[in-house]
Design an enzyme around this catalytic site. Sequence first.
Site, short mmCIF file in Angstrom:
data_model
loop_
_atom_site.label_atom_id
_atom_site.label_comp_id
_atom_site.label_asym_id
_atom_site.label_seq_id
_atom_site.Cartn_x
_atom_site.Cartn_y
_atom_site.Cartn_z
N CYS A 35 0.84 -1.21 0.00
CA CYS A 35 0.00 0.00 0.00
C CYS A 35 0.86 1.25 0.00
CB CYS A 35 -0.92 -0.03 1.23
SG CYS A 35 -1.69 1.54 1.62
N CYS A 38 0.13 3.89 2.74
CA CYS A 38 0.57 3.41 4.05
C CYS A 38 2.02 3.81 4.32
CB CYS A 38 0.47 1.89 4.12
SG CYS A 38 -1.22 1.25 3.97
#
Length: 285
Positions: A35, A38
């Site tokens: 991600c 993230c």
Amino acid sequence: MSQFHFDVSLEEFESKVLALAQEVPVVVDFWAPWCEPCKTLKPLLEKLAEEYAGRFLLAKVNADESPELAQHFGVRSIPTVKVLFQGQLVDEFTGALPEGQIRAFLDRFALPPVAGSNPREEAAELCANGQFEEALAKLIEASRAKPEDQAIQLDAVEVLMHLGRNDEAGELLGGEYSQEVDRANALRARLALTAGAADTAEIEARLAANPADHAARLELSRAYAAQSRFREALEAALEVVIRDRSFDEGAGRKAVLQLFEALGGSDQYDDLIREFRRKMSAALN
């Protein structure tokens, strides 16, 4: 390992999160290695967990490794942040938010600071009371104790600028701030604005005599910015946009954007920037 942020799995969730959340808010960050957002959010939350020093705890859940937890909490996209406290889900958000918004989010539920526990907060309170010399002394002491903490060093830069000690601020900003790149660049931009120092009364008189003098209005904006009168600086620059957006190849718009850049590294100006972004958007549409 930190006492304020830690990884947690399904097997550890009850002991590391649910039990602790009875006494202190626990921010649960659902993330995954693939991600991209993230990679921005997780280190920012870790930094803030250290800064808040136990006013909340950060539990990091790898959603790929603990899909049962993600499913239990209804996580549909990554990253997702959930806050647990005293047996309740008290707040949440999805996606990577700007630091200012995350601070505002955390401040809604974080425990109150313990007196004397956070020198940055103590210094901020001193600044709010106009005690800049005392705040600087507090930050110097804190920096000696934690020389690796770049946020404290940049706090000191801001205080030096409030005190008009711009040469010292410039020397501090000459270093590398790999952990605080955006804020350091914003402070450098703000320091550059001090080169516009001028007699505001004289420029205001010129404008009163000729309100259509856009060059004078931009000069006044720079003079206000040099005095840290940022609202007035933005108002003056925006007025040029409103009166003649094409003046000097869009100089009014460029002046507003320069002020946004200079103020962007400090949470205290987030609301001011949002307000004038809306106003400039309205002026240009």
